[in-house]
Design a protein around this motif. Structure first.
Motif, mmCIF file in Angstrom:
data_model
loop_
_atom_site.group_PDB
_atom_site.id
_atom_site.type_symbol
_atom_site.label_atom_id
_atom_site.label_comp_id
_atom_site.label_asym_id
_atom_site.label_seq_id
_atom_site.Cartn_x
_atom_site.Cartn_y
_atom_site.Cartn_z
ATOM 1 N N ARG A 46 0.837 -1.210 0.000
ATOM 2 C CA ARG A 46 0.000 0.000 0.000
ATOM 3 C C ARG A 46 0.866 1.252 0.000
ATOM 4 O O ARG A 46 0.583 2.221 -0.716
ATOM 5 N N GLU A 47 1.907 1.234 0.798
ATOM 6 C CA GLU A 47 2.826 2.379 0.824
ATOM 7 C C GLU A 47 3.559 2.507 -0.508
ATOM 8 O O GLU A 47 3.819 3.624 -0.981
ATOM 9 N N LEU A 48 3.888 1.367 -1.132
ATOM 10 C CA LEU A 48 4.552 1.394 -2.439
ATOM 11 C C LEU A 48 3.654 2.023 -3.494
ATOM 12 O O LEU A 48 4.099 2.862 -4.295
ATOM 13 N N LEU A 49 2.383 1.662 -3.494
ATOM 14 C CA LEU A 49 1.438 2.224 -4.471
ATOM 15 C C LEU A 49 1.313 3.736 -4.315
ATOM 16 O O LEU A 49 1.144 4.456 -5.301
ATOM 17 N N ASP A 50 1.416 4.214 -3.089
ATOM 18 C CA ASP A 50 1.311 5.657 -2.844
ATOM 19 C C ASP A 50 2.499 6.428 -3.414
ATOM 20 O O ASP A 50 2.396 7.640 -3.649
ATOM 21 N N THR A 51 3.622 5.743 -3.643
ATOM 22 C CA THR A 51 4.802 6.424 -4.180
ATOM 23 C C THR A 51 4.792 6.495 -5.701
ATOM 24 O O THR A 51 5.579 7.236 -6.282
ATOM 25 N N PHE A 52 3.909 5.735 -6.358
ATOM 26 C CA PHE A 52 3.868 5.723 -7.816
ATOM 27 C C PHE A 52 3.237 7.007 -8.338
ATOM 28 O O PHE A 52 2.321 7.563 -7.736
ATOM 29 N N GLY A 53 3.716 7.442 -9.506
ATOM 30 C CA GLY A 53 3.149 8.635 -10.110
ATOM 31 C C GLY A 53 1.735 8.420 -10.602
ATOM 32 O O GLY A 53 0.884 9.289 -10.492
ATOM 33 N N SER A 54 1.449 7.243 -11.139
ATOM 34 C CA SER A 54 0.120 6.972 -11.681
ATOM 35 C C SER A 54 -0.127 5.478 -11.698
ATOM 36 O O SER A 54 0.727 4.704 -12.114
ATOM 37 N N VAL A 55 -1.305 5.090 -11.224
ATOM 38 C CA VAL A 55 -1.749 3.702 -11.295
ATOM 39 C C VAL A 55 -2.988 3.682 -12.175
ATOM 40 O O VAL A 55 -4.077 4.067 -11.753
ATOM 41 N N ASP A 56 -2.812 3.264 -13.442
ATOM 42 C CA ASP A 56 -3.901 3.338 -14.413
ATOM 43 C C ASP A 56 -4.968 2.285 -14.176
ATOM 44 O O ASP A 56 -6.133 2.475 -14.526
ATOM 45 N N ASP A 57 -4.558 1.157 -13.622
ATOM 46 C CA ASP A 57 -5.467 0.026 -13.470
ATOM 47 C C ASP A 57 -5.662 -0.276 -11.993
ATOM 48 O O ASP A 57 -4.757 -0.057 -11.177
ATOM 49 N N ASP A 58 -6.848 -0.783 -11.661
ATOM 50 C CA ASP A 58 -7.066 -1.195 -10.283
ATOM 51 C C ASP A 58 -6.066 -2.284 -9.905
ATOM 52 O O ASP A 58 -5.579 -3.032 -10.766
ATOM 53 N N THR A 59 -5.768 -2.368 -8.628
ATOM 54 C CA THR A 59 -4.789 -3.338 -8.144
ATOM 55 C C THR A 59 -5.354 -4.078 -6.941
ATOM 56 O O THR A 59 -5.822 -3.441 -5.981
ATOM 57 N N ALA A 60 -5.319 -5.390 -6.998
ATOM 58 C CA ALA A 60 -5.727 -6.223 -5.865
ATOM 59 C C ALA A 60 -4.543 -7.060 -5.415
ATOM 60 O O ALA A 60 -3.792 -7.586 -6.251
ATOM 61 N N VAL A 61 -4.344 -7.165 -4.121
ATOM 62 C CA VAL A 61 -3.282 -8.005 -3.551
ATOM 63 C C VAL A 61 -3.876 -8.818 -2.406
ATOM 64 O O VAL A 61 -4.699 -8.327 -1.627
ATOM 65 N N LEU A 62 -3.452 -10.069 -2.323
ATOM 66 C CA LEU A 62 -3.909 -10.981 -1.278
ATOM 67 C C LEU A 62 -2.702 -11.753 -0.771
ATOM 68 O O LEU A 62 -1.934 -12.306 -1.568
ATOM 69 N N ALA A 63 -2.519 -11.771 0.541
ATOM 70 C CA ALA A 63 -1.358 -12.450 1.135
ATOM 71 C C ALA A 63 -1.810 -13.389 2.238
ATOM 72 O O ALA A 63 -2.725 -13.069 3.010
ATOM 73 N N VAL A 64 -1.157 -14.567 2.292
ATOM 74 C CA VAL A 64 -1.387 -15.525 3.389
ATOM 75 C C VAL A 64 -0.028 -15.871 3.988
ATOM 76 O O VAL A 64 0.961 -16.040 3.277
ATOM 77 N N HIS A 65 0.003 -15.978 5.314
ATOM 78 C CA HIS A 65 1.260 -16.186 6.045
ATOM 79 C C HIS A 65 1.023 -17.194 7.163
ATOM 80 O O HIS A 65 -0.009 -17.162 7.843
ATOM 81 N N VAL A 66 1.996 -18.101 7.328
ATOM 82 C CA VAL A 66 1.947 -19.062 8.430
ATOM 83 C C VAL A 66 2.805 -18.526 9.565
ATOM 84 O O VAL A 66 4.038 -18.465 9.430
ATOM 85 N N PRO A 67 2.176 -18.102 10.652
ATOM 86 C CA PRO A 67 2.976 -17.573 11.761
ATOM 87 C C PRO A 67 3.849 -18.652 12.391
ATOM 88 O O PRO A 67 3.462 -19.829 12.455
ATOM 89 N N ARG A 68 4.983 -18.259 12.871
ATOM 90 C CA ARG A 68 5.861 -19.176 13.580
ATOM 91 C C ARG A 68 5.461 -19.237 15.046
ATOM 92 O O ARG A 68 5.029 -18.245 15.618
ATOM 93 N N THR A 69 5.594 -20.401 15.643
ATOM 94 C CA THR A 69 5.285 -20.548 17.063
ATOM 95 C C THR A 69 6.416 -19.956 17.876
ATOM 96 O O THR A 69 7.507 -19.651 17.363
ATOM 97 N N THR A 70 6.167 -19.772 19.150
ATOM 98 C CA THR A 70 7.186 -19.196 20.026
ATOM 99 C C THR A 70 8.442 -20.047 20.059
ATOM 100 O O THR A 70 9.576 -19.546 20.000
#
Length: 432
Positions: free
Chosen positions: A403-427
């Motif tokens: 999201r911060e990266l997209l804010d630095t771009f001069g122009s985003v002509d097309d919509d952008t979707a991102v989806l992330a999944v992460h497996v947390p590590r146990t203690t």
């Protein structure tokens, strides 16, 4: 029979007399025309001033009205004696006009000797306002001293009405645009899940970047439960924008969910979507999309999740590992979904270990305008470098960074979707 000499002489005299009469008549006619033309010119000069299509006004240097034409008197509804020698030009202005006259108009006129095309409002005898355009010049004598001020006034009522109509039309267009934005936003929300499903053992995050509030985009994503212990996820991008793209997005989203319940095999799910789109949009306006579908199953032996991915012409998913490395996952085949009756769709599998993060994205991210890219756009290579610098990371941190990266771009002509999944590590895993 021959004429006598006397008769011939008489005829010649009569002919000569007739010739002299016509000449004298012609000269007399021309003289009358010149006299009438001269009188007309004299009348026209005065008539042009009094009944010109604009107002004329002459004032002394202190602003007192010395002369005013009939046209302006008719516009204002005044008698001549009520203004000449009694009123100043500023007295004919509205309160705002008088303030402008004293602070801007009069000082500029004194400095420059003329001022052109100033919009003011005159106050008529009945209190109504008359929008006008005013031009004034200072008349000087042979010694260069200012004698009086001559002012020409043009009726601007039609122009004001035109400007008001333009303003009204613009305000209506702005209101219509605001209504369209609300409609588009509402429609866009119906095409996305209100919240992502809570998957035990997974950290999940997503973001949708809207390129233009005036149009509905064609990007979509979802994460949802299937049979006990399995989950489905997808992310896709429909060609085009607007209502037509939104219709395809709706068909694609609900077809994927329904097909996954019937048969959760990722290749079979995309094949079903391909059949639906190809049958539904095979006319003069074909529609298609790129999409990546994943089946998530917990891996009790190694921990984490076993993921099977199928791609239909979609950018490859990126795996950011807990050891700090990152790579795109190979998704061979990958024909656009909906183009051909039988799309060639292949799958790949990956083990998402504790500490690993899987990122799916649409091409609006890698095709955004930026000076960093070789062709003025962000690229797959730039995104991979970004992922390698980010790893190891979590789903939430990865989406925040993008999201911060997209804010630095001069122009985003097309919509952008991102989806992330992460497996947390146990203690205990973090301490090792």
């Amino acid at each position: 029979m021959c004429e006598t000499d006397d008769e011939a002489a008489d005829e010649e005299g009569r002919a000569s007399g007739r010739g002299r009469g016509r000449s004298e008549d012609h000269e007399e006619h021309e003289g009358n025309e010149e006299a009438r033309f001269s009188e007309l010119l004299e009348d026209s000069a005065e008539d042009l001033y009094e009944h010109a299509p604009c107002g004329y006004l002459s004032t002394l240097l202190d602003g007192r009205i010395a002369k005013i034409n009939t046209t302006l008197l008719d516009w204002l509804g005044y008698e001549r004696d009520a203004l000449v020698g009694r009123k100043r030009f500023a007295d004919l202005l509205t309160v705002g006009g008088r303030l402008y006259h004293e602070t801007h108009f009069a000082p500029l006129l004194r400095m420059q000797g003329e001022i052109n095309g100033i919009a003011l409002e005159l106050k008529a005898a009945d209190g109504t306002r008359l929008p006008v355009m005013v031009t004034s010049t200072v008349k000087t004598g042979g010694d260069g001293q200012a004698l009086l001020i001559r002012t020409t006034i043009f009726d601007a009522r039609d122009r004001r009405a035109y400007e008001n109509e333009l303003l009204r039309a613009r305000q209506e267009a702005d209101r219509e645009r605001d209504r369209l934005k609300v409609l588009n936003t509402t429609l866009q929300k119906t095409l996305l899940p209100p919240t992502l499903a809570n998957v035990p053992g997974l950290d999940v995050a997503a973001h949708y970047h809207i390129a233009s509030a005036d149009e509905v985009g064609g990007d979509f994503y979802d994460l949802f439960p299937l049979a006990a212990g399995t989950w489905g996820m997808f992310l896709g991008d429909v060609c085009g924008k607007g209502a037509a793209a939104a219709a395809v997005t709706s068909v694609a989203r609900y077809t994927l969910r329904a097909a996954a319940v019937y048969s959760p095999d990722p290749a079979a799910v995309l094949a079903n979507l391909n059949t639906v789109l190809n049958h539904e949009y095979n006319g003069t306006d074909p529609r298609f999309c790129t999409v990546i579908f994943g089946l998530l199953t917990p891996d009790p032996d190694r921990g984490g999740f076993h993921i099977t991915l199928a791609s239909g012409g979609h950018p490859p998913a990126m795996l950011m590992r807990q050891d700090g490395t990152a790579d795109y996952l190979p998704t061979p085949g990958g024909q656009l979904v909906g183009i051909l009756p039988n799309a060639n769709i292949a799958t790949t599998t990956v083990h998402l270990a504790p500490g690993d993060t899987l990122l799916l994205h649409t091409d609006g991210l890698t095709e955004a305008h930026t000076a960093a890219g070789p062709d003025g756009r962000y690229s797959d290579e730039a995104l991979l470098d970004f992922g390698r610098a980010l790893a190891p990371t979590t789903a939430t941190d990865a989406i925040t960074a993008i999201r911060e990266l997209l804010d630095t771009f001069g122009s985003v002509d097309d919509d952008t979707a991102v989806l992330a999944v992460h497996v947390p590590r146990t203690t205990s895993e973090e301490q090792q």
